[in-house]
Write an enzyme that holds these catalytic residues in place. Structure first.
Site, PDB file in Angstrom:
ATOM      1  N   GLU A   1      -2.746   3.561   4.476  1.00 38.94           N
ATOM      2  CA  GLU A   1      -1.961   4.590   3.546  1.00 38.94           C
ATOM      3  C   GLU A   1      -0.787   4.128   3.337  1.00 38.94           C
ATOM      4  O   GLU A   1       0.011   4.290   3.711  1.00 38.94           O
ATOM      5  CB  GLU A   1      -2.175   5.685   4.571  1.00 38.94           C
ATOM      6  CG  GLU A   1      -3.210   5.500   6.198  1.00 38.94           C
ATOM      7  CD  GLU A   1      -3.117   6.560   7.185  1.00 38.94           C
ATOM      8  OE1 GLU A   1      -2.281   7.811   6.655  1.00 38.94           O
ATOM      9  OE2 GLU A   1      -3.324   6.611   8.489  1.00 38.94           O
TER      10      GLU A   1
ATOM     11  N   THR B   1      -0.749  10.917   3.063  1.00 37.24           N
ATOM     12  CA  THR B   1      -0.732   9.510   2.764  1.00 37.24           C
ATOM     13  C   THR B   1      -1.759   8.941   2.062  1.00 37.24           C
ATOM     14  O   THR B   1      -3.211   9.328   2.876  1.00 37.24           O
ATOM     15  CB  THR B   1      -1.382   8.485   4.813  1.00 37.24           C
ATOM     16  OG1 THR B   1      -2.367   9.133   4.756  1.00 37.24           O
ATOM     17  CG2 THR B   1       0.647   8.760   5.234  1.00 37.24           C
TER      18      THR B   1
ATOM     19  N   ASN C   1      -5.090   7.626   1.548  1.00 39.11           N
ATOM     20  CA  ASN C   1      -6.354   6.927   2.552  1.00 39.11           C
ATOM     21  C   ASN C   1      -6.419   5.764   1.813  1.00 39.11           C
ATOM     22  O   ASN C   1      -7.596   5.593   0.355  1.00 39.11           O
ATOM     23  CB  ASN C   1      -7.045   6.778   3.348  1.00 39.11           C
ATOM     24  CG  ASN C   1      -5.685   7.806   4.436  1.00 39.11           C
ATOM     25  OD1 ASN C   1      -5.334   8.147   4.377  1.00 39.11           O
ATOM     26  ND2 ASN C   1      -6.280   8.049   5.770  1.00 39.11           N
TER      27      ASN C   1
END
Ligand code: ADP
Ligand code: MG
Length: 185
Positions: A123, A40, A42
């Site tokens: 995210e 993910t 961020n």
């Protein structure tokens, strides 16, 4: 906890679409890929306005990745954990394939335990196979709908399964005409 059945409207409903531009991808704990196999990106909450107002949960939308302007080389930085991380700023990614193309994303908005749950963590998992990481690159994205609330998981497997369901729901919805309309950033 089992996931609640959240109906997804035929077209984005207020407050959606919510759109954010030129937000930097920053390093987190580095757990998403390592532990879950689901990276993910961020982002810095300080660079977004509207998205931080949204309730914690899982959302979907479109995203476009850009190379950091004027980036010429990678840098080595330190994560909060002290581990080193390479900031490549999008260098090494392909224009028209990885960069500057609109891609589906499934996002998580939650409370960041590192900051004593005082700061929100945003995210984005981008549904695309990238040839390398892109810390320091920037993203433009929109949020078009809500999938589910944040849930507590007892096993990693249950979490992974739910995230895979989220990704399927996101992709399917984004494929429908009313959501394709927003495939521009
Ligand atoms: P962190 O805690 O630093 O965010 P993750 O394990 O979640 O670490 O990995 C995120 C990083 O992986 C992103 O910042 C990005 O550079 C890279 N990455 C590679 N592929 C993807 C993808 N499909 N979606 C999101 N990030 C990706
Ligand atoms: Mg991450």
């Amino acid at each position: 906890m089992t996931r609640p059945d959240v109906p997804i409207p035929e077209s984005p409903q207020p407050p959606f679409p919510v759109e954010e531009h030129n937000v930097t991808v920053i390093a987190g704990f580095g757990r998403g890929s390592a532990e879950l196999g689901i990276p993910t990106a961020n982002i810095s909450t300080k660079e977004v306005k509207q998205v931080t107002q949204l309730d914690p949960g899982v959302y979907f939308g479109w995203v476009k990745l850009h190379k950091k302007q004027d980036a010429t080389h990678s840098d080595i930085k330190e994560r909060e954990s002290g581990k080193q991380v390479e900031y490549s700023y999008g260098l090494g990614l392909e224009e028209g394939k990885d960069l500057e193309v609109v891609l589906p994303t499934v996002m998580s908005i939650g409370w960041n335990p590192f900051y004593g749950n005082k700061e929100k963590a945003i995210e984005l998992h981008i549904v695309h196979q990238f040839p390398k990481d892109f810390y320091g690159a920037t993203v433009c994205f929109n949020v078009l709908g809500y999938i589910r609330p944040e849930l507590n998981y007892t096993t990693k497997e249950a979490l992974i399964k739910d995230i895979q369901t989220d990704i399927e729901i996101g992709i399917q919805t984004l494929n429908t005409p009313q959501y394709q309309k927003y495939k521009r950033l």
